[in-house]
Write a protein that holds these residues in place. Structure first.
Motif, PDB file in Angstrom:
ATOM      1  N   ARG A   1      -0.928 -48.525 -25.747  1.00  0.00           N
ATOM      2  CA  ARG A   1      -1.246 -47.147 -25.378  1.00  0.00           C
ATOM      3  C   ARG A   1      -0.107 -46.851 -24.246  1.00  0.00           C
TER       4      ARG A   1
ATOM      5  N   GLY B   1       2.989 -44.307 -24.267  1.00  0.00           N
ATOM      6  CA  GLY B   1       2.977 -43.367 -23.090  1.00  0.00           C
ATOM      7  C   GLY B   1       4.676 -43.236 -22.710  1.00  0.00           C
TER       8      GLY B   1
ATOM      9  N   SER C   1       5.161 -35.239 -29.118  1.00  0.00           N
ATOM     10  CA  SER C   1       3.766 -34.969 -28.629  1.00  0.00           C
ATOM     11  C   SER C   1       2.874 -36.238 -28.678  1.00  0.00           C
ATOM     12  N   VAL C   2       1.881 -36.125 -27.954  1.00  0.00           N
ATOM     13  CA  VAL C   2       0.917 -37.181 -28.180  1.00  0.00           C
ATOM     14  C   VAL C   2      -0.515 -36.755 -28.789  1.00  0.00           C
ATOM     15  N   VAL C   3      -0.884 -37.260 -30.019  1.00  0.00           N
ATOM     16  CA  VAL C   3      -2.116 -36.859 -30.570  1.00  0.00           C
ATOM     17  C   VAL C   3      -2.942 -38.231 -30.887  1.00  0.00           C
ATOM     18  N   ALA C   4      -4.287 -38.122 -30.536  1.00  0.00           N
ATOM     19  CA  ALA C   4      -5.093 -39.127 -30.682  1.00  0.00           C
ATOM     20  C   ALA C   4      -6.184 -39.219 -31.842  1.00  0.00           C
TER      21      ALA C   4
ATOM     22  N   GLU D   1      -3.743 -35.925 -39.541  1.00  0.00           N
ATOM     23  CA  GLU D   1      -5.193 -35.648 -39.739  1.00  0.00           C
ATOM     24  C   GLU D   1      -5.883 -36.512 -38.656  1.00  0.00           C
ATOM     25  N   ARG D   2      -6.573 -35.968 -37.853  1.00  0.00           N
ATOM     26  CA  ARG D   2      -7.227 -36.975 -36.670  1.00  0.00           C
ATOM     27  C   ARG D   2      -8.649 -36.476 -36.539  1.00  0.00           C
TER      28      ARG D   2
ATOM     29  N   ALA E   1     -11.845 -35.781 -34.472  1.00  0.00           N
ATOM     30  CA  ALA E   1     -12.366 -35.153 -33.042  1.00  0.00           C
ATOM     31  C   ALA E   1     -13.732 -35.081 -33.028  1.00  0.00           C
ATOM     32  N   LEU E   2     -14.351 -34.659 -31.894  1.00  0.00           N
ATOM     33  CA  LEU E   2     -15.305 -34.348 -31.402  1.00  0.00           C
ATOM     34  C   LEU E   2     -16.474 -35.481 -31.978  1.00  0.00           C
TER      35      LEU E   2
ATOM     36  N   GLU F   1      -9.618 -33.042 -38.139  1.00  0.00           N
ATOM     37  CA  GLU F   1      -8.715 -31.684 -37.693  1.00  0.00           C
ATOM     38  C   GLU F   1      -7.287 -31.933 -38.011  1.00  0.00           C
TER      39      GLU F   1
ATOM     40  N   LEU G   1      -3.332 -31.189 -37.689  1.00  0.00           N
ATOM     41  CA  LEU G   1      -2.402 -30.698 -36.911  1.00  0.00           C
ATOM     42  C   LEU G   1      -1.047 -30.890 -37.308  1.00  0.00           C
TER      43      LEU G   1
ATOM     44  N   LEU H   1       6.378 -37.320 -32.874  1.00  0.00           N
ATOM     45  CA  LEU H   1       4.886 -37.265 -32.562  1.00  0.00           C
ATOM     46  C   LEU H   1       4.498 -38.884 -32.160  1.00  0.00           C
TER      47      LEU H   1
ATOM     48  N   VAL I   1      -1.942 -42.292 -31.443  1.00  0.00           N
ATOM     49  CA  VAL I   1      -2.968 -43.254 -31.199  1.00  0.00           C
ATOM     50  C   VAL I   1      -3.852 -43.450 -32.386  1.00  0.00           C
TER      51      VAL I   1
ATOM     52  N   ARG J   1      -6.693 -44.227 -35.439  1.00  0.00           N
ATOM     53  CA  ARG J   1      -8.201 -44.857 -35.399  1.00  0.00           C
ATOM     54  C   ARG J   1      -8.192 -45.284 -36.761  1.00  0.00           C
TER      55      ARG J   1
END
Ligand SMILES: Cc1cc2nc3c(=O)[nH]c(=O)nc-3n(C[C@H](O)[C@H](O)[C@H](O)COP(=O)(O)OP(=O)(O)OC[C@H]3O[C@@H](n4cnc5c(N)ncnc54)[C@H](O)[C@@H]3O)c2cc1C
Ligand SMILES: Nc1ncnc2c1ncn2[C@@H]1O[C@H](COP(=O)(O)O)[C@@H](O)[C@H]1O
Lengths: 245, 304
Positions: free
Chosen positions: B90, B94, B103-106, B121-122, B124-125, B131, B133, B139, B142, B144
């Motif tokens: 990471r 960064g 942009s940074v999206v995890a 697609e990421r 979340a929660l 979600e 985006l 882009l 991170v 998963r």
């Protein structure tokens, strides 16, 4: 050392309800500090203590400055009109501008949050500083920062020259939250408020949300009823999976 | 031509998963391997078009290479960056994201292209929702996901990354912790939580660990607050990360911080008297009932 402790203040994940159609509804819930933020403050205070330095609290958007004031921080700055952004680099850009405007900051400690693992590292990128992420504690030795983290089965100590960003991860819940007395006293202490305009920022979020959906998870196969029957059914299922001896 | 995509790797975890995610951008995929030669070789086998290899100086962590890698990413006109959640990877992400104004999206699980936009697609929660985006810009993701097998075929070529500026970071010590507990490599693990009411009840749990030939583990409060089980046996974000074939959680709520430690378990089963316990959302099998009734019944059933 002058250490900036960044903290956030947001709705907790358990305030969100995900409907069957995948839409998310937020209940009116109380705002909470980031899960890692008490550890952020502990690291910042340890570094300041080791070096006869000082801690300045920094928060953006909905951040409640009294959170840090109630925990022994005397100077705190809030970028009150910062919006909530999906792009973590855009959030980091606001934080970076705020850190720069504070002046003389040697270390930024910021939560290395599970939900937002990009903020700390993007902040380091924006500042052009080194970063150590996943940190659980830190000390000052020989004018450098010794940051400790766990990598698999190894505890690693990384020595960093300042200025540096530390992404701090909490190992547990906050041990002792301040009491009512501290909270009330904190509300009377001064908070410095800045605005995006003061920082020369006009943030745009280059990331649009197109929608949300429920992941296709297979819920657990549940056995209930008589314990003896349920236990037998479970053993049969586990034998079938081939995970019993 | 489609802009290049870089996967930034500092260890072998989720390497192939990251390369597959990166493929969604439609451009050539390079893995930048910051580490020893073995890492570069593992990266070459993970399915990219090429590997750029940079080895940190002795006693320097991989993230000391962040300035070099960021400058090279800018030179190459990279549009998509991917890393795992590993702290060192990471850190590279960064720095490189800033260099290419990404942009940074995890939490990214899938990536695709829609016209000029990158669509991700990421999760979340805490995994409750996916979600979607989109962005017209660059882009940094991170990633998963779960480990996938490396593809067949010849390894990609490995080229050295030219040396450049480094960050002033040094590894001053590395101390092994909690490795010797036996729970790390166990095939079967019985793990207890606060649903167990008294330390004396460990005897009952012991009948289950014997019947299953399992090691004992626990949730954090059982080790940290109560001290019923040695600290090196608690599972989760702050504790052990294990990958047994069977993880049987007894009286454990299944909070996300706990479940992070068993993401790689083959089968997760749970005993909990609350049908709404979060653990039933991630477990494969569950028995809804009082552990003081279910555990003896389970021992009995295992004997049959
Ligand atoms: C920053 C941070 C890091 C953390 N890291 C970790 C970590 O690494 N590991 C970890 O484990 N936790 C961690 N935690 C704590 C975690 O959030 C939970 O608080 C903890 O895992 C809860 O433990 P538990 O499930 O044993 O207890 P509880 O939440 O009290 O759950 C007990 C469960 O037992 C069930 N139960 C009660 N009686 C019975 C019965 N008779 N029969 C059957 N079931 C029964 C209940 O329904 C309940 O679901 C962390 C927290 C924070 C804030
Ligand atoms: N470490 C952090 N410090 C300050 N703000 C943050 C941090 N991490 C995330 N944020 C922002 O806090 C807001 C609330 O996030 P959420 O937790 O998703 O509700 C978002 O705008 C995030 O980008």
């Amino acid at each position: 050392m002058r250490v900036a402790a960044v903290y956030k203040w947001a709705r907790g994940v358990d305030g969100a309800t995900v409907h069957a159609d995948g839409t998310v509804q937020w209940r009116v819930t109380k705002m909470v500090a980031g899960e890692d933020d008490h550890a952020v403050l502990a690291v910042a205070q340890a570094l300041a203590g080791d070096s006869d330095g000082s801690v300045v609290g920094l928060t953006i958007g909905d951040g409640d400055a009294s959170w840090a004031l109630a925990r022994g921080v005397t100077e705190t700055v809030s970028v009150a009109d910062a919006p909530s952004l999906t792009d973590e680099a855009a959030t980091a850009e606001i934080l970076a501008a705020a850190v720069t405007s504070l002046g003389g900051v040697d270390v930024v400690a910021v939560g290395d949050a599970e939900e937002h693992p990009g903020v700390a590292v993007a902040l380091a990128g924006k500042l052009g500083w080194g970063v150590v992420a996943g940190v659980t504690r830190a000390a000052v030795t020989g004018g450098r920062v010794a940051a400790v983290r766990r990598v698999g089965d190894v505890e690693e100590t990384v020595s960093a020259a300042t200025p540096v960003v530390l992404g701090v991860a909490a190992e547990a819940a906050e041990p002792k939250a301040p009491g009512m007395k501290e909270l009330l006293a904190a509300r009377k202490r001064p908070v410095t408020t800045t605005t995006l305009a003061d920082l020369g920022l006009d943030p745009v979020d280059p990331v649009d949300q197109r929608g949300t959906r429920v992941p296709e998870v297979t819920a657990a196969r549940l056995f209930d009823g008589e314990p003896a029957d349920a236990a037998r059914a479970l053993v049969a299922a586990l034998r079938n999976e081939g995970v019993l001896r | 031509m489609t802009a290049p995509t870089w996967v930034l790797a500092t260890d072998t975890a989720l390497l192939t998963t990251c390369v597959e995610l990166a493929r969604g951008a439609g451009g050539p995929v390079t893995v930048v391997a910051a580490g020893p030669r073995e890492l570069a070789d593992a990266a070459a086998a993970a399915g990219p078009d090429r590997v750029l290899w940079a080895e940190p100086e002795a006693d320097r962590p991989a993230e000391s290479l962040a300035p070099t890698i960021a400058a090279a990413a800018a030179d190459a006109g990279v549009r998509v960056l991917v890393s795992t959640v590993a702290p060192a990877a990471r850190a590279l992400l960064g720095a490189a994201a800033t260099a290419v104004s990404a942009s940074v999206v995890a939490g990214a699980v899938a990536l695709s292209v829609d016209g000029d936009a990158l669509v991700v697609e990421r999760s979340a929660l805490d995994g409750a929702v996916l979600e979607t985006l989109a962005t017209a810009g660059a882009l940094a993701l991170v990633a998963r996901g779960d480990e996938v097998a490396a593809p067949d075929g010849a390894p990609a070529p490995v080229e050295p990354l030219a040396a450049g500026p480094v960050a002033d970071l040094r590894v001053v010590s590395r101390t092994p912790v909690g490795g010797a507990s036996g729970v790390r490599d166990a095939e079967r693990v019985v793990s207890i939580g606060r649903g167990v009411r008294a330390k004396a009840d460990l005897e009952l749990i012991g009948t289950l660990t014997s019947a299953l030939d399992a090691e004992i583990a626990c949730s954090m409060p059982i080790a940290d607050d109560l001290g019923w089980v040695p600290k090196e046996r608690y599972i989760g974000r702050s504790g052990q990360h294990i990958a047994p074939r069977l993880y049987l959680a007894v009286g454990i709520a299944g909070m996300p911080q706990h479940m992070e430690g068993v993401r790689d378990a083959k089968v997760v089963a749970a005993i909990n008297n609350d049908p709404a316990a979060p653990i039933f959302r991630t477990a494969d099998y569950g028995v809804v009932g009082d552990l003081y009734e279910v555990v003896p019944a389970l021992v009995e059933a295992l004997r049959e």
